[in-house]
Design a protein around this motif. Structure first.
Motif: not given
Length: 143
Positions: A37-45
């Motif tokens: 995905g995109t955004g902070p949550a996807a980076t944190l994943a």
């Protein structure tokens, strides 16, 4: 030190090493690509996945260079594999490897792109994964 250099250091120290999710939400733009995905949550994943395999993984900044809206970070990492890493079950082995991460920032100073390269082959070797080249003319090694 520029604002972008400071932000890049915070990204490594706070997010990668410290697991501070609130910092990720401050630094990462909603359209930054990540894991699934995109955004902070996807980076944190991606980082949660890596931390599941190497809970004590630590990154050290070797060199950081900024130019325009981009920052390049040369880093070294080390950690103990205590969880599944791709197809590799937990080994309890310590790995140490290098890599480089390239960050691009928008006009507000938020990260809009993260691209990394690292010594994955070296990590797998340190975990004891045996990698054999394919034999010439053999397309199915199980045949």
């Amino acid at each position: 030190m520029t604002d972008l250099e400071t932000a890049a250091r915070r990204f490594i120290v706070d997010v990668w090493n410290g697991g501070r999710e609130e910092t990720a939400y401050e630094l990462i733009a909603e359209d930054c690509p990540g894991l699934g995905g995109t955004g902070p949550a996807a980076t944190l994943a991606w980082h949660h996945d890596r931390r599941a395999a190497f809970p004590d993984l630590r990154y050290k900044i070797v060199e950081l260079v900024a130019a325009g809206d981009r920052v390049a970070v040369h880093w070294r990492a080390a950690g103990t594999q205590a969880g599944q890493f791709g197809p590799v079950p937990p080994t309890g082995r310590v790995v140490s490897y290098s890599g480089a991460t390239f960050l691009r920032f928008d006009e507000t100073g938020r990260i809009i792109d993260v691209w990394s390269v690292n010594e994955l082959f070296q990590v797998l070797q340190q975990l004891g994964v045996e990698m054999l080249p394919p034999l010439p003319g053999v397309t199915d090694p199980g045949a």
